[in-house]
Design a protein around this motif. Sequence first.
Motif, PDB file in Angstrom:
ATOM      1  N   LEU A 118       0.818  -1.225   0.000  1.00 27.23           N
ATOM      2  CA  LEU A 118       0.000   0.000   0.000  1.00 27.23           C
ATOM      3  C   LEU A 118       0.849   1.271   0.000  1.00 27.23           C
ATOM      4  CD1 LEU A 118      -3.047  -0.467   2.389  1.00 27.23           C
ATOM      5  CD2 LEU A 118      -3.055  -0.009  -0.071  1.00 27.23           C
ATOM      6  N   LEU A 119       2.122   1.132   0.358  1.00 25.01           N
ATOM      7  CA  LEU A 119       2.995   2.310   0.368  1.00 25.01           C
ATOM      8  C   LEU A 119       3.438   2.694  -1.040  1.00 25.01           C
ATOM      9  CD1 LEU A 119       5.263   1.317   3.385  1.00 25.01           C
ATOM     10  CD2 LEU A 119       3.244   2.769   3.429  1.00 25.01           C
ATOM     11  N   LEU A 120       3.232   1.779  -1.979  1.00 24.30           N
ATOM     12  CA  LEU A 120       3.623   2.064  -3.370  1.00 24.30           C
ATOM     13  C   LEU A 120       2.572   2.940  -4.038  1.00 24.30           C
ATOM     14  CD1 LEU A 120       4.603  -1.550  -4.456  1.00 24.30           C
ATOM     15  CD2 LEU A 120       6.160   0.410  -4.413  1.00 24.30           C
ATOM     16  N   PRO A 121       2.953   3.671  -5.091  1.00 24.76           N
ATOM     17  CA  PRO A 121       1.929   4.375  -5.860  1.00 24.76           C
ATOM     18  C   PRO A 121       0.899   3.350  -6.366  1.00 24.76           C
ATOM     19  CG  PRO A 121       4.144   4.940  -6.628  1.00 24.76           C
ATOM     20  CD  PRO A 121       4.299   3.842  -5.622  1.00 24.76           C
ATOM     21  N   GLU A 122      -0.345   3.772  -6.464  1.00 27.63           N
ATOM     22  CA  GLU A 122      -1.428   2.844  -6.807  1.00 27.63           C
ATOM     23  C   GLU A 122      -1.113   2.042  -8.078  1.00 27.63           C
ATOM     24  OE1 GLU A 122      -5.036   4.927  -6.335  1.00 27.63           O
ATOM     25  OE2 GLU A 122      -6.236   3.112  -6.668  1.00 27.63           O
ATOM     26  N   SER A 123      -0.517   2.740  -9.056  1.00 29.27           N
ATOM     27  CA  SER A 123      -0.287   2.096 -10.346  1.00 29.27           C
ATOM     28  C   SER A 123       0.727   0.955 -10.258  1.00 29.27           C
ATOM     29  CB  SER A 123       0.198   3.140 -11.348  1.00 29.27           C
ATOM     30  OG  SER A 123       1.319   3.800 -10.807  1.00 29.27           O
ATOM     31  N   ASP A 124       1.530   0.917  -9.190  1.00 29.61           N
ATOM     32  CA  ASP A 124       2.557  -0.127  -9.074  1.00 29.61           C
ATOM     33  C   ASP A 124       2.127  -1.286  -8.174  1.00 29.61           C
ATOM     34  OD1 ASP A 124       4.534   1.181 -10.666  1.00 29.61           O
ATOM     35  OD2 ASP A 124       4.811   2.593  -9.020  1.00 29.61           O
ATOM     36  N   ALA A 167      -0.294  -3.425  -8.342  1.00 28.36           N
ATOM     37  CA  ALA A 167      -0.694  -4.662  -9.006  1.00 28.36           C
ATOM     38  C   ALA A 167       0.517  -5.558  -9.249  1.00 28.36           C
ATOM     39  CB  ALA A 167      -1.382  -4.334 -10.316  1.00 28.36           C
ATOM     40  N   LYS A 168       1.691  -4.968  -9.405  1.00 27.61           N
ATOM     41  CA  LYS A 168       2.887  -5.780  -9.673  1.00 27.61           C
ATOM     42  C   LYS A 168       3.186  -6.690  -8.495  1.00 27.61           C
ATOM     43  CE  LYS A 168       4.912  -1.957 -12.190  1.00 27.61           C
ATOM     44  NZ  LYS A 168       5.875  -0.871 -11.988  1.00 27.61           N
TER      45      LYS A 168
END
Length: 425
Positions: A387-393, A395-396
């Motif tokens: 959750l700390l990642l940007p939303e777009s990342d 899913a990876k």
Amino acid sequence: MRNPKILVLERSGALAEQFERVVADLRPRPEISTAARVGVVADILATEGPFDVLVAGPSLGTRTGLARLEVIHDELPTMQLLLAFGRRPDAALRDIVRTGAVDLVQLPVDDELLRESIGRVLDMAKMVDAPHEPASAMSMSGSGQHTHGRVFTMSSATGGCGKTFIATNLAYLLSHYSGKRACIIDLDLQFGEVSTALRLRPRYTIYDALQRQDADEVDLQNHLEEYMVTHDSGISVLAAPKDPAEADGIDPMDVSRIINAARARFDYVVVDTPSALNEIVLAAFDLSDTLFTMATLDLPSVRNMGVFLSALDRLKIPSDNIQLLLNKAETDVGIDVAQVTRLFPQGFSAVLPYAKEVSRSINLGTPVLASSPNSQISKLILDGFSLLLPESDRAKTAFANAVPAADAHGGGRRLFRRQPAHQAR
Ligand SMILES: Nc1ncnc2c1ncn2[C@@H]1O[C@H](COP(=O)(O)OP(=O)(O)OP(=O)(O)O)[C@@H](O)[C@H]1O
Ligand SMILES: [Mg+2]
């Protein structure tokens, strides 16, 4: 003429509502946006572009809140700051002045007074004759441009909880899955082990970086990376002093300078700390977007986590910036996760088991996410921190998490190697 943009920083939404009302007649009509926490301001600025005015609501009326506003002001001096507090902040006048605020209203405030105040602040904003930077200029570094990196700090009351282990894995996760730059600052100044955990041999340390006679903070920002050592995975590390005696000369102001310089150059700054609540550690907390507090599944550690959190509360560290982690959770040890969760109703962002892959990763000098990507502990780390990642990342990481299932059919390893984050680097 474009509409001025006002960002209201408050938890309740009541102040933003009042602003909507009082600016309704102003032409051009200001656009009001809201943020519930100071930690999301950088993200909002990165996605929505610069704001003319930041209104800081009552939750910022603490020593920590004012310190955070000061950092925002240093980074974005053209954004005018209006303080809207319920009572006089429990802080020195100097701390208030250093936020650079142009006005202060006491809540509750009537519409007329608020309109007058916002009018004045908007006039100041117009007078600032600086062209607005595009939002992208705030978000990428490496090319010498300034960024406003997010700071995550690991802490615990008892030693050996896994702070250093999580610090290295968190930095790896953030840089690997976002393709952005991450560094670790080892603030365990006497016995720091970040470079050992990553099998690095730093030539220089935080001590050397602080020996520089810089003319200003930009100088320190421009040269900080020369004092870091870079791991194969791309994580940069500012190591703890080589000699514990060198730690004595490092004070809280030094720590703030180093963290601010690092966040100007890196998208993510992970700070490792000793198991202590001293002034050095508090200086890091003050600049952190999120503070992770860890315990292991044993009574002394859990009990001391409670003591630690109460101390943070007394020091007015905002609790919505604190996330709890439970590590080395084993079964049949006379205390279970459910019991501990009852003691901490805010819950745990991650509960990690004791896992042999961790020692293996430390011996290899590689984060467990890289050395044992398919292990249960790696999956749980990804779950807890993605959750700390940007939303777009995000899913990876879910894709990586799906690997063990594919593994069962024989194709998992290849799939993992082909995951998008590798291609992005
Ligand atoms: N989930 C885990 N499973 C197995 N071993 C672990 C786990 N987490 C940490 N360890 C091991 O526990 C030891 C302590 O971890 P670490 O050094 O990260 O803790 P720390 O909180 O940084 O300690 P200190 O307070 O001394 O700095 C290390 O040997 C590490 O490999
Ligand atoms: Mg440690």
